[in-house]
Design an enzyme around this catalytic site. Sequence first.
Site, PDB file in Angstrom:
ATOM      1  N   PRO A  58       0.825  -1.208   0.000  1.00 48.00           N
ATOM      2  CA  PRO A  58       0.000   0.000   0.000  1.00 48.00           C
ATOM      3  C   PRO A  58       0.864   1.265   0.000  1.00 48.00           C
ATOM      4  CG  PRO A  58      -0.308  -1.257   2.033  1.00 48.00           C
ATOM      5  CD  PRO A  58       0.684  -1.994   1.211  1.00 48.00           C
ATOM      6  N   GLU A  59       0.505   2.205  -0.827  1.00 44.92           N
ATOM      7  CA  GLU A  59       1.178   3.500  -0.828  1.00 44.92           C
ATOM      8  C   GLU A  59       0.305   4.505  -0.076  1.00 44.92           C
ATOM      9  OE1 GLU A  59       3.806   4.922  -3.362  1.00 44.92           O
ATOM     10  OE2 GLU A  59       4.103   3.170  -4.625  1.00 44.92           O
ATOM     11  N   ARG A  68      21.787  18.726  -4.243  1.00 47.68           N
ATOM     12  CA  ARG A  68      21.785  17.259  -4.192  1.00 47.68           C
ATOM     13  C   ARG A  68      22.182  16.694  -5.541  1.00 47.68           C
ATOM     14  NH1 ARG A  68      19.562  14.523   0.287  1.00 47.68           N
ATOM     15  NH2 ARG A  68      19.049  16.111   1.828  1.00 47.68           N
ATOM     16  N   ARG A  75       1.095 -11.653   5.255  1.00 53.19           N
ATOM     17  CA  ARG A  75       2.564 -11.710   5.289  1.00 53.19           C
ATOM     18  C   ARG A  75       3.152 -11.159   6.590  1.00 53.19           C
ATOM     19  NH1 ARG A  75       4.932  -9.922  -0.406  1.00 53.19           N
ATOM     20  NH2 ARG A  75       6.789 -10.767   0.581  1.00 53.19           N
ATOM     21  N   HIS A 133      -5.731 -15.213   8.785  1.00 51.35           N
ATOM     22  CA  HIS A 133      -4.822 -14.072   8.846  1.00 51.35           C
ATOM     23  C   HIS A 133      -5.442 -12.865   9.539  1.00 51.35           C
ATOM     24  CE1 HIS A 133      -2.225 -16.445   6.367  1.00 51.35           C
ATOM     25  NE2 HIS A 133      -3.126 -16.511   5.415  1.00 51.35           N
TER      26      HIS A 133
END
Length: 296
Positions: free
Chosen positions: A2-3, A169, A127, A104
Amino acid sequence: MPELPEVETVRRGLQPVMEGARILRVETRRPDLRFPFPEHFAQRLAGHRIVSLGRRAKYLTAHIEDAPVLICHLGMSGSFRVEADDDAHAPGNFHHERPKAAAHDHVVFHLQQAQGGEARVIFNDPRRFGFMLFAENGIDEHPMLSGLGVEPTGNALDGKLLAELLRDRKSPLKAALLDQRLIAGLGNIYVSEALWRAGLLPTRPAGTIARRSSKAAQSSERLATAIRSVIADAIEAGGSSLRDYVQADGSLGYFQHSFSVYDREGAPCRTPGCTGHIKRIVQSGRSTFYCPVCQH
Ligand SMILES: [Zn+2]
Protein backbone atom coordinates in the site's frame (compact mmCIF):
# COMPACT_ATOMS: atom_id res chain seq x y z
CA MET A 1 2.46 -2.68 -1.06
CA PRO A 2 0.00 0.00 0.00
CA GLU A 3 1.18 3.50 -0.83
CA LEU A 4 0.10 6.72 0.83
CA PRO A 5 -3.21 7.09 -1.07
CA GLU A 6 -4.25 3.58 0.00
CA VAL A 7 -3.40 4.35 3.61
CA GLU A 8 -5.38 7.58 3.42
CA THR A 9 -8.29 5.64 1.92
CA VAL A 10 -8.14 3.18 4.81
CA ARG A 11 -8.16 6.11 7.25
CA ARG A 12 -11.21 7.62 5.61
CA GLY A 13 -12.97 4.27 5.59
CA LEU A 14 -12.30 3.62 9.26
CA GLN A 15 -13.00 7.16 10.43
CA PRO A 16 -16.82 6.99 10.65
CA VAL A 17 -16.65 3.70 12.55
CA MET A 18 -13.76 4.45 14.88
CA GLU A 19 -13.87 8.14 15.71
CA GLY A 20 -15.84 8.71 18.88
CA ALA A 21 -16.19 4.95 19.46
CA ARG A 22 -15.24 3.28 22.73
CA ILE A 23 -12.93 0.30 22.55
CA LEU A 24 -14.72 -2.52 24.39
CA ARG A 25 -11.89 -4.99 24.03
CA VAL A 26 -9.02 -5.87 21.72
CA GLU A 27 -8.21 -9.41 20.63
CA THR A 28 -4.69 -10.18 19.50
CA ARG A 29 -4.60 -13.65 18.04
CA ARG A 30 -0.84 -14.00 18.04
CA PRO A 31 1.96 -12.39 20.07
CA ASP A 32 3.44 -10.41 17.21
CA LEU A 33 3.15 -9.05 13.70
CA ARG A 34 6.40 -7.66 12.29
CA PHE A 35 7.16 -6.65 15.88
CA PRO A 36 5.73 -8.01 19.12
CA PHE A 37 2.67 -6.13 20.32
CA PRO A 38 3.52 -3.62 23.08
CA GLU A 39 3.25 -4.93 26.60
CA HIS A 40 -0.35 -4.93 27.91
CA PHE A 41 -1.47 -3.83 24.44
CA ALA A 42 -5.09 -4.91 24.73
CA GLN A 43 -5.45 -3.91 28.39
CA ARG A 44 -4.19 -0.40 27.76
CA LEU A 45 -6.73 0.20 24.99
CA ALA A 46 -9.81 -1.43 26.49
CA GLY A 47 -12.44 0.93 27.82
CA HIS A 48 -11.03 4.03 26.18
CA ARG A 49 -12.57 6.31 23.59
CA ILE A 50 -10.97 6.96 20.21
CA VAL A 51 -10.76 10.71 19.77
CA SER A 52 -9.45 10.88 16.21
CA LEU A 53 -7.84 8.88 13.46
CA GLY A 54 -4.91 10.47 11.65
CA ARG A 55 -2.17 9.63 9.20
CA ARG A 56 1.49 10.57 8.95
CA ALA A 57 3.22 9.35 5.76
CA LYS A 58 2.11 5.69 5.54
CA TYR A 59 1.37 5.35 9.26
CA LEU A 60 -2.16 5.41 10.63
CA THR A 61 -2.42 7.07 14.04
CA ALA A 62 -5.27 6.65 16.50
CA HIS A 63 -5.50 9.25 19.25
CA ILE A 64 -7.13 7.66 22.23
CA GLU A 65 -8.29 9.19 25.52
CA ASP A 66 -6.01 8.33 28.44
CA ALA A 67 -3.88 6.00 26.31
CA PRO A 68 -0.79 6.39 24.15
CA VAL A 69 -1.19 7.15 20.46
CA LEU A 70 -1.63 3.91 18.53
CA ILE A 71 0.52 3.69 15.38
CA CYS A 72 -0.46 1.15 12.71
CA HIS A 73 1.43 0.25 9.57
CA LEU A 74 -0.08 -1.98 6.89
CA GLY A 75 3.26 -3.44 5.83
CA MET A 76 3.11 -5.34 2.54
CA SER A 77 -0.27 -7.00 2.73
CA GLY A 78 -2.16 -5.61 5.72
CA SER A 79 -5.78 -4.53 5.43
CA PHE A 80 -8.62 -3.57 7.70
CA ARG A 81 -12.23 -4.50 7.35
CA VAL A 82 -15.28 -3.47 9.28
CA GLU A 83 -18.08 -5.70 10.46
CA ALA A 84 -21.02 -3.90 11.99
CA ASP A 85 -23.91 -5.59 13.72
CA ASP A 86 -27.26 -5.08 12.15
CA ASP A 87 -28.84 -6.19 15.39
CA ALA A 88 -26.95 -4.61 18.24
CA HIS A 89 -29.21 -6.38 20.75
CA ALA A 90 -27.95 -9.82 19.87
CA PRO A 91 -24.21 -9.65 20.41
CA GLY A 92 -22.40 -12.86 19.62
CA ASN A 93 -25.04 -14.04 17.23
CA PHE A 94 -23.56 -13.25 13.86
CA HIS A 95 -24.08 -14.98 10.57
CA HIS A 96 -21.49 -13.21 8.51
CA GLU A 97 -19.88 -15.27 5.85
CA ARG A 98 -16.34 -15.89 7.03
CA PRO A 99 -13.77 -14.44 4.69
CA LYS A 100 -11.50 -17.04 3.14
CA ALA A 101 -8.37 -15.79 4.83
CA ALA A 102 -9.76 -15.59 8.36
CA ALA A 103 -6.59 -17.38 9.51
CA HIS A 104 -4.82 -14.07 8.85
CA ASP A 105 -7.19 -12.01 11.00
CA HIS A 106 -4.65 -11.08 13.66
CA VAL A 107 -6.24 -8.22 15.59
CA VAL A 108 -9.90 -7.45 16.30
CA PHE A 109 -11.03 -4.19 17.85
CA HIS A 110 -14.48 -4.55 19.39
CA LEU A 111 -16.06 -1.13 19.41
CA GLN A 112 -19.09 0.54 20.91
CA GLN A 113 -19.86 3.12 18.28
CA ALA A 114 -20.73 6.71 19.11
CA GLN A 115 -24.22 6.07 17.65
CA GLY A 116 -24.71 3.10 19.97
CA GLY A 117 -24.21 0.05 17.76
CA GLU A 118 -21.33 -2.35 18.04
CA ALA A 119 -18.75 -2.91 15.33
CA ARG A 120 -15.58 -4.87 14.83
CA VAL A 121 -12.54 -3.52 13.06
CA ILE A 122 -10.41 -6.42 11.93
CA PHE A 123 -6.77 -6.32 10.88
CA ASN A 124 -5.83 -9.03 8.38
CA ASP A 125 -2.24 -9.47 7.24
CA PRO A 126 -1.11 -12.69 5.46
CA ARG A 127 2.56 -11.71 5.29
CA ARG A 128 2.72 -10.01 8.71
CA PHE A 129 4.96 -7.10 7.74
CA GLY A 130 2.41 -4.76 9.30
CA PHE A 131 2.67 -3.66 12.91
CA MET A 132 0.96 -1.85 15.78
CA LEU A 133 2.94 0.14 18.30
CA PHE A 134 2.37 2.81 20.91
CA ALA A 135 3.84 6.30 20.70
CA GLU A 136 4.07 6.98 24.42
CA ASN A 137 5.19 10.58 24.02
CA GLY A 138 3.23 11.52 20.91
CA ILE A 139 3.95 10.80 17.27
CA ASP A 140 6.60 13.47 16.73
CA GLU A 141 8.76 11.84 19.40
CA HIS A 142 8.44 8.31 18.05
CA PRO A 143 11.67 7.12 16.40
CA MET A 144 9.86 5.89 13.30
CA LEU A 145 8.09 9.18 12.71
CA SER A 146 10.32 11.87 14.16
CA GLY A 147 12.64 12.12 11.13
CA LEU A 148 9.95 12.21 8.47
CA GLY A 149 9.87 15.05 5.97
CA VAL A 150 7.01 17.15 4.65
CA GLU A 151 3.70 15.53 3.64
CA PRO A 152 3.06 15.40 -0.12
CA THR A 153 -0.57 16.33 0.51
CA GLY A 154 -1.83 19.81 1.28
CA ASN A 155 -0.18 23.07 0.34
CA ALA A 156 3.00 22.95 2.43
CA LEU A 157 4.94 21.37 -0.42
CA ASP A 158 5.35 24.15 -2.98
CA GLY A 159 8.07 24.85 -5.54
CA LYS A 160 10.09 26.98 -3.14
CA LEU A 161 10.18 24.35 -0.40
CA LEU A 162 10.93 21.58 -2.90
CA ALA A 163 13.86 23.59 -4.29
CA GLU A 164 15.19 24.08 -0.74
CA LEU A 165 14.96 20.35 -0.09
CA LEU A 166 16.75 19.41 -3.31
CA ARG A 167 19.39 22.17 -3.41
CA ASP A 168 22.90 20.89 -4.18
CA ARG A 169 21.79 17.26 -4.19
CA LYS A 170 23.65 15.21 -6.75
CA SER A 171 21.55 12.04 -6.41
CA PRO A 172 19.07 11.29 -9.21
CA LEU A 173 15.84 13.22 -8.90
CA LYS A 174 13.87 10.00 -8.37
CA ALA A 175 16.08 8.86 -5.49
CA ALA A 176 15.80 12.25 -3.78
CA LEU A 177 12.01 12.19 -4.04
CA LEU A 178 11.94 8.74 -2.42
CA ASP A 179 14.02 9.98 0.53
CA GLN A 180 11.48 9.91 3.37
CA ARG A 181 13.44 12.54 5.32
CA LEU A 182 12.65 15.04 2.56
CA ILE A 183 9.12 14.09 1.55
CA ALA A 184 7.26 11.57 3.70
CA GLY A 185 5.17 8.79 2.25
CA LEU A 186 5.94 9.28 -1.43
CA GLY A 187 6.50 5.83 -2.98
CA ASN A 188 7.95 4.32 -6.13
CA ILE A 189 4.79 4.39 -8.24
CA TYR A 190 3.77 7.97 -7.55
CA VAL A 191 7.28 9.33 -8.03
CA SER A 192 7.28 7.96 -11.60
CA GLU A 193 3.83 9.42 -12.19
CA ALA A 194 4.70 12.84 -10.76
CA LEU A 195 7.92 13.13 -12.76
CA TRP A 196 6.04 12.30 -15.95
CA ARG A 197 3.38 14.92 -15.20
CA ALA A 198 6.09 17.49 -14.53
CA GLY A 199 8.04 16.53 -17.70
CA LEU A 200 11.22 15.86 -15.71
CA LEU A 201 13.67 13.01 -16.17
CA PRO A 202 14.01 10.71 -13.14
CA THR A 203 17.75 10.37 -13.79
CA ARG A 204 18.74 14.05 -13.74
CA PRO A 205 20.62 15.27 -10.68
CA ALA A 206 18.07 16.49 -8.13
CA GLY A 207 19.90 19.77 -7.56
CA THR A 208 19.37 20.86 -11.17
CA ILE A 209 15.80 21.93 -10.46
CA ALA A 210 16.93 23.88 -7.40
CA ARG A 211 19.34 26.26 -9.13
CA ARG A 212 18.75 29.98 -8.86
CA SER A 213 17.29 30.42 -12.32
CA SER A 214 13.77 31.05 -13.48
CA LYS A 215 13.82 27.80 -15.49
CA ALA A 216 14.72 25.82 -12.37
CA ALA A 217 12.09 27.67 -10.36
CA GLN A 218 9.48 26.75 -12.95
CA SER A 219 10.59 23.11 -12.87
CA SER A 220 10.42 22.88 -9.09
CA GLU A 221 7.01 24.56 -9.06
CA ARG A 222 5.77 22.17 -11.75
CA LEU A 223 7.10 19.16 -9.85
CA ALA A 224 5.59 20.26 -6.52
CA THR A 225 2.22 20.70 -8.23
CA ALA A 226 2.57 17.31 -9.95
CA ILE A 227 3.40 15.52 -6.68
CA ARG A 228 0.43 17.05 -4.87
CA SER A 229 -2.01 16.42 -7.73
CA VAL A 230 -0.90 12.83 -8.39
CA ILE A 231 -1.46 11.99 -4.71
CA ALA A 232 -4.73 13.94 -4.54
CA ASP A 233 -6.06 12.18 -7.65
CA ALA A 234 -5.19 8.76 -6.23
CA ILE A 235 -6.86 9.61 -2.91
CA GLU A 236 -9.93 10.63 -4.85
CA ALA A 237 -9.87 7.32 -6.76
CA GLY A 238 -9.63 5.56 -3.41
CA GLY A 239 -12.63 7.54 -2.21
CA SER A 240 -14.67 6.25 -5.15
CA SER A 241 -13.66 2.69 -4.31
CA LEU A 242 -14.70 3.35 -0.72
CA ARG A 243 -18.24 4.11 -1.76
CA ASP A 244 -18.43 0.57 -3.14
CA TYR A 245 -16.74 -1.22 -0.29
CA VAL A 246 -19.88 -2.10 1.63
CA GLN A 247 -20.94 -4.28 -1.27
CA ALA A 248 -17.62 -6.13 -1.15
CA ASP A 249 -16.19 -7.89 1.89
CA GLY A 250 -15.53 -4.67 3.75
CA SER A 251 -11.79 -4.63 3.09
CA LEU A 252 -10.48 -1.13 2.87
CA GLY A 253 -7.69 0.45 0.94
CA TYR A 254 -6.90 -1.55 -2.17
CA PHE A 255 -8.32 -0.11 -5.35
CA GLN A 256 -7.74 -0.13 -9.09
CA HIS A 257 -5.49 2.61 -10.35
CA SER A 258 -4.96 3.80 -13.83
CA PHE A 259 -1.37 4.91 -14.18
CA SER A 260 0.09 7.06 -16.92
CA VAL A 261 3.60 5.59 -16.95
CA TYR A 262 3.87 3.05 -14.15
CA ASP A 263 3.84 -0.52 -15.51
CA ARG A 264 3.32 0.75 -19.08
CA GLU A 265 6.69 -0.16 -20.61
CA GLY A 266 6.57 0.13 -24.41
CA ALA A 267 3.14 1.78 -24.46
CA PRO A 268 2.60 5.13 -26.18
CA CYS A 269 3.09 8.20 -24.00
CA ARG A 270 -0.14 9.91 -23.00
CA THR A 271 1.22 13.44 -23.12
CA PRO A 272 -0.82 15.21 -25.84
CA GLY A 273 1.23 15.45 -29.03
CA CYS A 274 4.10 13.28 -27.72
CA THR A 275 5.27 10.44 -29.98
CA GLY A 276 7.38 8.74 -27.29
CA HIS A 277 6.98 5.28 -25.78
CA ILE A 278 7.34 4.54 -22.09
CA LYS A 279 10.71 3.15 -21.02
CA ARG A 280 11.56 1.14 -17.94
CA ILE A 281 14.89 1.40 -16.16
CA VAL A 282 16.04 0.18 -12.76
CA GLN A 283 17.20 2.75 -10.22
CA SER A 284 18.36 1.63 -6.78
CA GLY A 285 16.89 -1.80 -7.46
CA ARG A 286 13.43 -0.52 -8.31
CA SER A 287 11.62 0.07 -11.59
CA THR A 288 11.33 3.57 -12.95
CA PHE A 289 8.99 4.31 -15.85
CA TYR A 290 9.32 7.46 -17.94
CA CYS A 291 8.97 8.93 -21.41
CA PRO A 292 12.35 9.62 -23.03
CA VAL A 293 10.78 12.17 -25.39
CA CYS A 294 8.81 14.61 -23.24
CA GLN A 295 10.69 14.27 -19.93
CA HIS A 296 13.88 16.35 -19.75
ZN1 LIG B 1 6.06 11.64 -23.78
